[in-house]
Design an enzyme around this catalytic site. Structure first.
Site, short mmCIF file in Angstrom:
data_model
loop_
_atom_site.label_atom_id
_atom_site.label_comp_id
_atom_site.label_asym_id
_atom_site.label_seq_id
_atom_site.Cartn_x
_atom_site.Cartn_y
_atom_site.Cartn_z
CB THR A 123 -0.88 0.03 1.27
OG1 THR A 123 -0.03 -0.10 2.42
CG2 THR A 123 -1.90 -1.10 1.26
CB THR A 144 -3.62 -4.48 13.77
OG1 THR A 144 -3.73 -5.15 12.52
CG2 THR A 144 -5.01 -4.22 14.32
CB SER A 145 0.96 -5.08 11.79
OG SER A 145 0.24 -5.72 10.78
CB VAL A 184 3.86 -13.10 20.83
CG1 VAL A 184 3.87 -14.45 21.52
CG2 VAL A 184 3.46 -12.00 21.81
CB THR A 191 -5.04 -12.37 17.53
OG1 THR A 191 -4.44 -12.72 16.28
CG2 THR A 191 -4.52 -13.30 18.61
N GLY A 192 -7.09 -11.27 15.32
CA GLY A 192 -7.61 -10.13 14.55
C GLY A 192 -9.09 -9.92 14.82
CG ASP A 193 -11.56 -12.98 13.72
OD1 ASP A 193 -11.59 -12.28 12.70
OD2 ASP A 193 -11.24 -14.18 13.71
#
Length: 275
Positions: A123, A144-145, A184, A191-193
């Site tokens: 992007t 988120t990242s 981690v 985890t995204g949900d």
């Protein structure tokens, strides 16, 4: 007033992904959650074996029609995650449009699930992306990242957030924040949900404070992941990599952290502007 969420995501019999990841934390934080399961699988697809069914666009529409016929199709939020099918997504869009007509203040929380582990769609620079998304409509954008390096070294990911708020006089004010998140060494599923559900909840509780909402969201994630990895290593034994079953999120055991997280990260405000 009760707050009701329509969550259209996948469902697994065993473990935590999609609606199984989103529903419990939202309920714990006081939301009524109506779930439509876009798939029903035995477990997530990271296991050696999985079985199950996929909901078609027609079946999605049928479920929605039932809710509509009973005149209980009033929602404050709609939450969607991964979808593998264009026709299914088009039906979701139609449902969102109809729900927005019924309640113009409905908030749509979309987790675009663009992939990670090196397969991220390339992007333009991160802040441009957030501003582009704002122009398309969303008032709150969280990545988120990002591709930005952390000042704290390569053991951290940088998450970014941007929020525009319309003031009573009609002018816009915006806030951009960043958070360093410790990496981690394990692959988690769901985890995204969980992140999307927590962000929905905490932005609802802190509607004009993205910094606080993100700090609480990331802190809950930290506690859940830490508890999960500790438990997984105990089960796997010394020197062995935990299996997908052992790495299922320790969701129920994290109830207290979901409700009232000890804050373990600090979001930095990068810029505040009015225009």
């Amino acid at each position: 007033m009760e707050c009701r969420v329509l969550s259209i995501q996948s469902h697994v019999v065993r473990g935590y992904v999609g609606n199984k990841s989103a529903t419990f934390p939202l309920q714990v934080l006081g939301f009524e959650v109506d779930s439509i399961n876009s798939v029903q699988f035995s477990n997530h697809t990271g296991y050696a074996h999985w079985k199950g069914q996929v909901l078609t666009a027609e079946e999605l529409n049928e479920l929605y029609e039932g809710i509509k016929l009973n005149k209980v199709n009033h929602y404050d939020y709609i939450l969607t995650g991964y979808s593998r099918d264009t026709s299914f997504l088009e039906m979701v869009v139609d449902i969102i449009k109809e729900l927005k007509e019924a309640n113009p203040s409905l908030v749509y929380v979309c987790d675009p699930v663009m992939g990670d582990h090196g397969a991220m769609v390339r992007t333009p620079p991160t802040f441009q992306v957030m501003d582009l998304l704002h122009k398309m409509g969303p008032k709150t954008v969280v990545l988120t990242s990002s591709d930005l390096p952390s000042k704290r070294g390569d053991q951290f990911l940088v998450a970014l957030g941007s929020q525009t708020i319309v003031k009573p006089d009609g002018t816009n004010t915006s806030q951009k924040i960043c958070i360093d998140i410790p990496k981690v060494d394990a692959v988690f599923v769901g985890t995204g949900d969980l992140f999307a559900a927590l962000l929905l909840a905490w932005t609802h509780h802190h509607p004009k404070d993205l910094k606080a909402a993100c700090e609480k969201t990331v802190s809950v994630m930290h506690h859940v992941i830490k508890r999960t990895i500790t438990y997984a290593h105990e089960l796997a034994g010394p020197g062995k990599r935990p299996s997908p079953a052992q790495l299922e999120l320790r969701m129920v055991q994290s109830k207290a952290d979901i409700e009232n997280p000890a804050i373990v990260v600090e979001a930095k405000v990068l810029q505040k502007s009015s225009h």
